[in-house]
Design a protein around this motif. Structure first.
Motif, PDB file in Angstrom:
ATOM      1  N   ASP A 186     -10.129   3.221  -3.812  1.00  0.00           N
ATOM      2  CA  ASP A 186     -10.189   3.538  -2.343  1.00  0.00           C
ATOM      3  C   ASP A 186     -10.871   2.522  -1.600  1.00  0.00           C
ATOM      4  O   ASP A 186     -12.017   2.210  -2.012  1.00  0.00           O
ATOM      5  N   ARG A 201       0.970   4.152  -3.065  1.00  0.00           N
ATOM      6  CA  ARG A 201       0.628   5.666  -2.793  1.00  0.00           C
ATOM      7  C   ARG A 201       1.664   6.515  -2.985  1.00  0.00           C
ATOM      8  O   ARG A 201       1.513   7.757  -3.569  1.00  0.00           O
ATOM      9  N   ASN A 254      -4.897  -5.073   0.510  1.00  0.00           N
ATOM     10  CA  ASN A 254      -5.760  -4.676   1.769  1.00  0.00           C
ATOM     11  C   ASN A 254      -5.212  -4.809   3.130  1.00  0.00           C
ATOM     12  O   ASN A 254      -5.415  -3.963   4.111  1.00  0.00           O
ATOM     13  N   PHE A 289      -2.847   8.260   3.955  1.00  0.00           N
ATOM     14  CA  PHE A 289      -4.191   8.109   3.857  1.00  0.00           C
ATOM     15  C   PHE A 289      -5.103   9.445   3.662  1.00  0.00           C
ATOM     16  O   PHE A 289      -6.406   9.457   3.628  1.00  0.00           O
ATOM     17  N   THR A 303     -10.169   2.069   1.739  1.00  0.00           N
ATOM     18  CA  THR A 303      -9.964   2.364   3.158  1.00  0.00           C
ATOM     19  C   THR A 303     -11.323   2.195   3.836  1.00  0.00           C
ATOM     20  O   THR A 303     -11.298   2.121   5.175  1.00  0.00           O
ATOM     21  N   TYR A 356      -5.340   4.046  -7.411  1.00  0.00           N
ATOM     22  CA  TYR A 356      -5.612   3.215  -6.366  1.00  0.00           C
ATOM     23  C   TYR A 356      -7.257   3.539  -6.285  1.00  0.00           C
ATOM     24  O   TYR A 356      -7.701   4.476  -6.073  1.00  0.00           O
ATOM     25  N   MET A 386      -2.510  -2.348   3.685  1.00  0.00           N
ATOM     26  CA  MET A 386      -3.176  -1.053   3.986  1.00  0.00           C
ATOM     27  C   MET A 386      -3.499  -1.119   5.516  1.00  0.00           C
ATOM     28  O   MET A 386      -3.250  -0.059   6.286  1.00  0.00           O
ATOM     29  N   PHE A 402       0.725  -1.197   0.204  1.00  0.00           N
ATOM     30  CA  PHE A 402       0.138  -0.016  -0.078  1.00  0.00           C
ATOM     31  C   PHE A 402       0.817   1.435  -0.145  1.00  0.00           C
ATOM     32  O   PHE A 402       0.570   2.423  -0.607  1.00  0.00           O
TER      33      PHE A 402
END
Length: 204
Positions: A24, A16, A54, A73, A26, A22, A57, A12
Motif C-alpha cells: 500500500d 488491483r 504510483n 482503493f 496510497t 500490492y 495510482m 494500478f
C-alpha cells in the motif's frame, strides 16, 4: 487465497483487479493533499522502483470519469483516511502519458515514437476540439498534431502546453510516465534514462 507477486505490472487498476500483491503506497495521496503549498515534488527512483505504478495510482484516484473505481482503493490507506480525502476522488481532469515503451537506437527514431505518443494523447482528449473549447489557432494546431502534419516546433510547444487545456502547470522530470490535473501542485520523479523525460501534477 494465494496472492501472486506482480512482475512487470505497472498499471494500478490491473494490479488491483487481478488480486496481485500490492504494498500500500496510497498514503502518498494523503501526503500530497496535506501539503497545499507544494508547487513541485521530485521523486528520484532507479528503474523498476514503481514510479509508473504510483503515477498510475494517482491517475485512477484523481481522474474524473463516469465509471466508479472506488473498489480499487477500498481497504487501502487513503480510503481509511476519511471523507476529506475521499472528496478528491475522481474529481479532476487528468492528462497521463507514459514513455516506458519509448526505446530506440537513434534519436530520430525515439523522437518519432514520442510524436506518436503525443498524437495519441491529443486524440484521447479530442473532446476539447469537438466541444469548441479551443481558440481558432489552438484548434488549427490541434488538428495538425492529430493528422501528423505538425512540424517539430509545434510538437514541442503543444506537448509542453497540452495540460494547459486542463489548466494545470507541470514540472519536468526524467522517468517513464506523466500525469497532470487541474491543480497547482506538481509531482515528478526521476530515473536513469534521459530520453524518458516527462511531466506530472496532482491536485492540492
Amino acid at each position: 487465497m494465494i496472492q501472486h507477486i506482480p512482475i512487470g505490472v505497472s498499471d494500478f487498476r490491473a494490479l488491483r483487479e487481478r488480486g496481485l500483491v500490492y504494498v500500500d503506497k496510497t498514503h502518498l495521496i494523503q501526503e500530497l493533499l496535506d501539503r497545499p503549498g507544494l508547487l513541485g515534488l521530485l521523486l528520484p527512483r532507479p528503474r523498476r522502483f514503481g514510479k509508473t505504478l504510483n503515477l498510475s495510482m494517482l491517475r485512477y484516484f484523481f481522474e474524473r470519469r463516469d465509471e466508479d473505481l472506488s473498489h480499487l482503493f477500498e481497504g487501502l490507506s487513503i480510503w481509511r483516511a476519511g471523507e476529506a480525502y475521499r472528496a478528491h476522488f475522481q474529481r479532476y481532469p487528468v492528462v497521463f502519458m507514459t514513455f516506458r515503451d519509448v526505446t530506440a537506437p537513434i534519436f530520430e527514431a525515439c523522437w518519432k515514437a514520442i510524436q506518436k505518443k503525443i498524437e495519441a494523447l491529443f486524440d484521447e482528449h479530442r473532446a476539447l476540439l469537438d466541444a469548441g473549447a479551443l481558440s481558432e489557432r489552438e484548434a488549427r494546431d490541434y488538428r495538425a498534431i492529430l493528422d501528423g502534419t505538425a512540424d517539430e516546433v509545434l510538437y514541442r510547444e503543444r506537448s509542453a502546453t497540452c495540460p494547459r487545456t486542463c489548466t494545470a502547470p507541470t514540472a519536468r522530470r526524467s522517468s517513464s510516465s506523466s500525469m497532470s490535473t487541474t491543480s497547482p501542485s506538481t509531482l515528478g520523479s526521476s530515473g536513469a534514462t534521459p530520453a524518458r523525460s516527462s511531466t506530472s501534477s496532482v491536485p492540492s
